[in-house]
Design an enzyme around this catalytic site. Structure first.
Site, mmCIF file in Angstrom:
data_model
loop_
_atom_site.group_PDB
_atom_site.id
_atom_site.type_symbol
_atom_site.label_atom_id
_atom_site.label_comp_id
_atom_site.label_asym_id
_atom_site.label_seq_id
_atom_site.Cartn_x
_atom_site.Cartn_y
_atom_site.Cartn_z
ATOM 1 N N LYS A 44 -3.452 -19.664 15.091
ATOM 2 C CA LYS A 44 -3.893 -20.239 16.372
ATOM 3 C C LYS A 44 -5.420 -20.317 16.424
ATOM 4 O O LYS A 44 -6.106 -19.735 15.569
ATOM 5 C CB LYS A 44 -3.355 -19.403 17.524
ATOM 6 C CG LYS A 44 -3.847 -17.968 17.540
ATOM 7 C CD LYS A 44 -3.028 -17.133 18.504
ATOM 8 C CE LYS A 44 -3.495 -15.689 18.488
ATOM 9 N NZ LYS A 44 -2.636 -14.838 19.321
ATOM 10 N N TYR A 271 -37.618 -13.562 24.369
ATOM 11 C CA TYR A 271 -37.419 -13.627 25.824
ATOM 12 C C TYR A 271 -37.338 -12.237 26.447
ATOM 13 O O TYR A 271 -36.643 -11.350 25.939
ATOM 14 C CB TYR A 271 -36.124 -14.372 26.145
ATOM 15 C CG TYR A 271 -36.221 -15.864 25.961
ATOM 16 C CD1 TYR A 271 -37.164 -16.622 26.652
ATOM 17 C CD2 TYR A 271 -35.346 -16.525 25.099
ATOM 18 C CE1 TYR A 271 -37.243 -17.993 26.487
ATOM 19 C CE2 TYR A 271 -35.416 -17.900 24.924
ATOM 20 C CZ TYR A 271 -36.366 -18.632 25.617
ATOM 21 O OH TYR A 271 -36.437 -19.981 25.454
#
Ligand SMILES: *Cc1c(COP(=O)(O)O)cnc(C)c1O
Length: 379
Positions: A44, A271
């Site tokens: 899957k 950041y």
């Protein structure tokens, strides 16, 4: 030149990992003089990020393929897969049924709504089916009280030639870390299904590889296991590394260093200045960020290998880049290779643990923009 980032998918490793699973099952059942369970290779989510075509090419030793998406199932048929295919959530609307019949795709039935869709279906071909019992996962499946009713309904559908075989299935919620609870689920399954005929299917990767559960598995003339994550070289157990099972990483995510700078002690990096240099240091910028599927929540200290040397992520992961400490790799510079996970890098499970998630999520979340190289089987 496109950005220097690459995911390598190793077909030899995929094939090797399936072999490990089959050998494990063989050894465990040979001891007990039982037949080896059949294996659904679970593919899957685009084969956990590795690609359905890659899985079909590598898992030829599996007895069947299991997935969720009807289009992926049809694609497997078109790729030449002739053995069984199972849809783990079954079907969603009546129009699906003719497609399933045309491609001989097996179904899980877990609701009476699905039974009613089958009631109204005019079929030429009977579908192989698995009736799912909820034994404690509380996700999909009939409750213990409804199971007999559901099974009888399936047998009526069988008499009408809409279903062929009828198997019995459940799913474990805690096979990776709670043996006692899993044994309770097995006992509930056995109590509810023991007088009903048919094959059984209980185990995901954790159930399949668990050293503790084998002795509790119910007797059945035919058993199917459903391993997924272990086939991709990631461990289903937080406390056992994949390598301990002999599993190999099937996906390697690597990117180049595209810039290097010296950062003086006391200066922040990236950041929010989430990392501040403890001493003068060299920092490399790697062409991989969260838009490539690297987890943004990975903190400073998450392992990264540069030129084969283990070092660490520093600062916050940005969309397209992340920063790496080059202190232990003085020879590294622009163009040096950083391995974020996989072969010659940290195990994906270790990166996931640092980021507070699972190898499953990182493998499935590899972004479509990352170019892929498929390492072929040596035939
Ligand atoms: C995903 C899934 C599996 C495989 O689980 P892994 O933990 O990846 O081995 C097995 N059975 C069902 C019903 C699933 O949804």
């Amino acid at each position: 030149m496109s950005r220097p980032i690459l995911a390598t998918i190793s077909l030899p490793s995929l094939r090797h990992n399936l072999k490990v699973v089959i050998q494990t099952l063989h050894d465990a059942t040979a001891l007990a003089a039982r037949p080896r369970p059949f294996v659904w290779a679970v593919i899957k989510a685009n084969a956990y990020g590795h690609g359905v075509d890659q899985a079909v090419a590598s898992f030829d030793a599996a007895d069947g393929l299991a997935m969720l998406d009807i289009n992926e199932a049809v694609r497997c048929r078109e790729q030449g897969w002739t053995k069984p295919i199972l849809l783990l959530e079954g079907f969603f609307e009546p129009a699906d049924l003719d497609v399933l019949a045309a491609h001989h795709i097996s179904i899980v039935i877990h609701t009476f709504e699905q039974m009613h869709m089958l009631d109204g279906w005019h079929s030429q071909v009977a579908l192989h089916s698995w009736i799912k019992l909820n034994t404690g996962m509380n996700r999909l499946g009939f409750s213990g009280d409804d199971y007999l009713l559901a099974f009888e309904h399936a047998r009526r559908l069988q008499l009408e030639s809409k279903l062929s075989s009828i198997g019995k299935m459940t799913h474990f919620s805690c096979a990776d870390d709670n043996v006692a609870l899993t044994i309770e689920q097995i006992e509930r399954f056995t109590a509810c299904t023991k007088n009903l005929p048919g094959a059984i299917s209980l185990c995901n990767s954790a159930g399949t590889l668990s050293p503790d559960l084998g002795a509790y598995m119910p007797e059945a003339h035919e058993q199917w296991v459903r391993p997924g994550i272990c086939l991709y070289g990631s461990s289903p157990f937080a406390h056992i590394p994949a390598a301990d099972f002999g599993l190999l990483p099937a996906m390697t995510l690597a990117a180049d260093i595209i810039s290097v700078r010296g950062v003086p002690a006391g200066q922040g990096v990236g950041y929010g200045h989430a990392f501040v240099a403890e001493q003068d240091m060299r920092v490399g910028v790697v062409a991989c960020g969260y838009a490539d599927g690297y987890p943004r929540h990975a903190p400073s200290g998450t392992p990264i290998y540069v030129n084969g040397v283990r070092t660490r992520l520093i600062g916050r992961v940005s969309m397209d880049m992340l920063m790496v400490d080059l202190t232990p790799v003085p020879a590294a510079g622009v163009g040096s290779r950083a391995v974020l996970w996989g072969e010659n890098g940290p195990p994906v499970d270790e990166v996931a643990a640092f980021a507070g998630t699972l190898g499953y999520e990182l493998l499935c979340a590899l972004a479509p923009r990352v170019p892929r190289f498929v390492q072929d089987l040596e035939n």
